[in-house]
Each structure stands twice: as C-alpha cells, then as structure tokens.
Design an enzyme around this catalytic site. Structure first.
Site, PDB file in Angstrom:
ATOM      1  N   HIS A  99     -26.353 -10.401   9.080  1.00 28.86           N
ATOM      2  CA  HIS A  99     -25.995 -10.845   7.731  1.00 28.86           C
ATOM      3  C   HIS A  99     -27.220 -11.396   6.986  1.00 28.86           C
ATOM      4  O   HIS A  99     -28.327 -10.960   7.219  1.00 28.86           O
ATOM      5  CB  HIS A  99     -24.854 -11.856   7.810  1.00 28.86           C
TER       6      HIS A  99
ATOM      7  N   HIS B 139     -25.049 -12.418  16.408  1.00 27.36           N
ATOM      8  CA  HIS B 139     -23.953 -12.706  15.480  1.00 27.36           C
ATOM      9  C   HIS B 139     -23.131 -13.897  15.964  1.00 27.36           C
ATOM     10  O   HIS B 139     -23.193 -14.304  17.125  1.00 27.36           O
ATOM     11  CB  HIS B 139     -23.034 -11.484  15.359  1.00 27.36           C
TER      12      HIS B 139
ATOM     13  N   GLU C  20     -22.311 -18.166   9.417  1.00 31.27           N
ATOM     14  CA  GLU C  20     -22.889 -17.319  10.455  1.00 31.27           C
ATOM     15  C   GLU C  20     -24.350 -16.990  10.181  1.00 31.27           C
ATOM     16  O   GLU C  20     -25.196 -17.037  11.080  1.00 31.27           O
ATOM     17  CB  GLU C  20     -22.071 -16.036  10.584  1.00 31.27           C
TER      18      GLU C  20
ATOM     19  N   GLU D 248     -22.090 -11.730  20.329  1.00 27.31           N
ATOM     20  CA  GLU D 248     -21.179 -12.490  19.462  1.00 27.31           C
ATOM     21  C   GLU D 248     -21.029 -13.882  20.074  1.00 27.31           C
ATOM     22  O   GLU D 248     -20.320 -14.085  21.056  1.00 27.31           O
ATOM     23  CB  GLU D 248     -19.822 -11.796  19.365  1.00 27.31           C
TER      24      GLU D 248
END
Length: 245
Positions: A10, A79, A24, A147
C-alpha cells in the site's frame, strides 16, 4: 552479493487496512525500513532494495517490474490483515509456486511465528497458504507475502501497538531471510570498532556494548531503557525514539 527486495504494501492514497487507530501502510513501511537496516548492518553480502521508502503510492505492476528489473534473489511483500474473524498470522505463495518459493515461505513463516510466540500470547497461526496474488505471481524470483496480524481484530491490534511485537515481526523477517539465503553475520569487529567499544552496565549488570566517539559515549537506547524498566518505541519513518516509564 544477494539482493533482497522488500515490498511495503500500500502507501500514499492507499492506506490498506485501517482499524483500531492503526494504518497498514504505516506499520509495514516502518517494518520494511528496519528489515533493510538490520540485514545490511548485521550480515555480509546482502543488499536490500525497497519498493518504497516513504509514504508513496505504487501500482502492483510497478512494484514487481522494479524487483524483476533489479534481478532480486527473493521478494518479500509485507502486509497487515483485515476481515479474518479471530485474527492471526499467515503467509502466501503463488498457487503454482516453485519449490524455491515454497521453501522460502516455510523458513520465513516459521521464523516469524517463532519470534512472535516469544513475546506475545495467543498469536494464531493461520498457516502457509497459496493464492493468485499479484506480488507472488508476477515476481520472477522466489516470493512470499506475509500478513502480520489483523488490524480490525481487537486482540491483534493491541499486539500491534506494542513495540516488542513490531520488533518480533521485524526480527522474524530478518532471521528467516538470512537463513534462507545462507547469509553470514558480520564479525563484531566489522560492526563496531573494537578500540572504541564500551561495555554498558545497568545496576551492575552488563546489557550491551556502546561506542566511544570523540569523547562521547553512545549507548543503545533499547537495551538501557528496558534494563531500567522503561519501554522504547522506535518510529523508523520519522527516525524518532520515544522512551516511556
């Protein structure tokens, strides 16, 4: 020289998951910057390249194109998660991944879970998974996407707000990458000039080594503060250390 590509997910106009006062894009950027610092500082023969080192937006295709063009040996995309019910940690490889990607995933997943379990209670291991995700599908090198807990799960969010958990996530990535690539730690003398090394004691107990530079002794803030019962939070983006009692 091994080339490691670290992709902080991101960024910029894309915040990623946002929940419980966390973003995040901010978490993964600080983790990526510190992974680069620790790998290059502590290991020989490694260069760490980043998709982004600031809060900017890049398309997925831009990220993998850059990594492929650089000829990176491995890619790790970092992430935070959301929408997972009870939360936890999980990793992804491509559904048609090579054996080398599967091996990287296994080593990295195990290393991160090991470091998390040392500092946090109740971290759920959601397992090593395969999916058709761009970052692992379009990368020409072994690639894994991590993650790192769920921002929208209260128990995970509480963990992510603790510096010791963020440090464990960073350490797990560093340990896993170094193990997979067979990196060798630098000799102590290469990291700190032996003649300028200073032993640091807190209440009579040795906690770390400092460095004497032009009459000023520099000591590691985390080691000293934690020995005194304080908490250290390092913001890698703003290059700021906050010590609280």
């Amino acid at each position: 020289m091994k080339k490691v590509w670290i992709d902080a997910g991101h960024g910029g106009k894309d915040p990623g998951a946002v929940a419980n006062g966390l973003k995040e894009k901010d978490i993964v950027l600080s983790v990526a910057l510190e992974i680069k610092k620790r790998l290059e500082t502590n290991y020989d023969g490694v260069q760490v390249l980043l998709s982004r080192s600031t809060d900017v937006f890049l398309e997925l295709k831009e990220r993998t194109n850059l990594a492929n063009k650089a000829g990176a040996d491995i890619l790790v995309s970092i992430h935070g998660n959301a929408g997972g019910g009870s939360g936890g940690f999980e990793t992804f490889r491509y559904i048609k991944a090579s054996a080398t990607s599967a091996a990287l995933q296994n080593v990295l997943h195990s290393a991160i879970m090991d470091t998390l379990n040392k500092v946090a209670v109740g971290v759920i291991d959601r397992g090593q998974k395969a999916d058709n995700l761009h970052m692992v599908r379009e990368s020409k090198m072994p690639a894994v996407l991590t993650e790192n807990l769920f921002l929208d799960v209260a128990t995970d969010a509480a963990k992510l707000k603790k510096d010791v958990v963020i440090q464990a996530i960073i350490d797990g990535h560093v340990i896993g990458i170094a193990k997979y690539l067979g990196l060798k730690k630098k000799e102590e003398g290469n990291q700190v000039n032996r003649e300028n090394k200073v032993a640091v004691f807190v209440n009579g107990k040795k906690v770390a080594d400092g460095v004497l530079d032009n009459g000023t002794t520099y000591t590691p803030a985390r080691a000293v503060a934690e020995a005194l019962g304080a908490t250290v939070v390092y913001d890698a983006v703003r290059k700021k250390v906050n010590i609280t009692k």
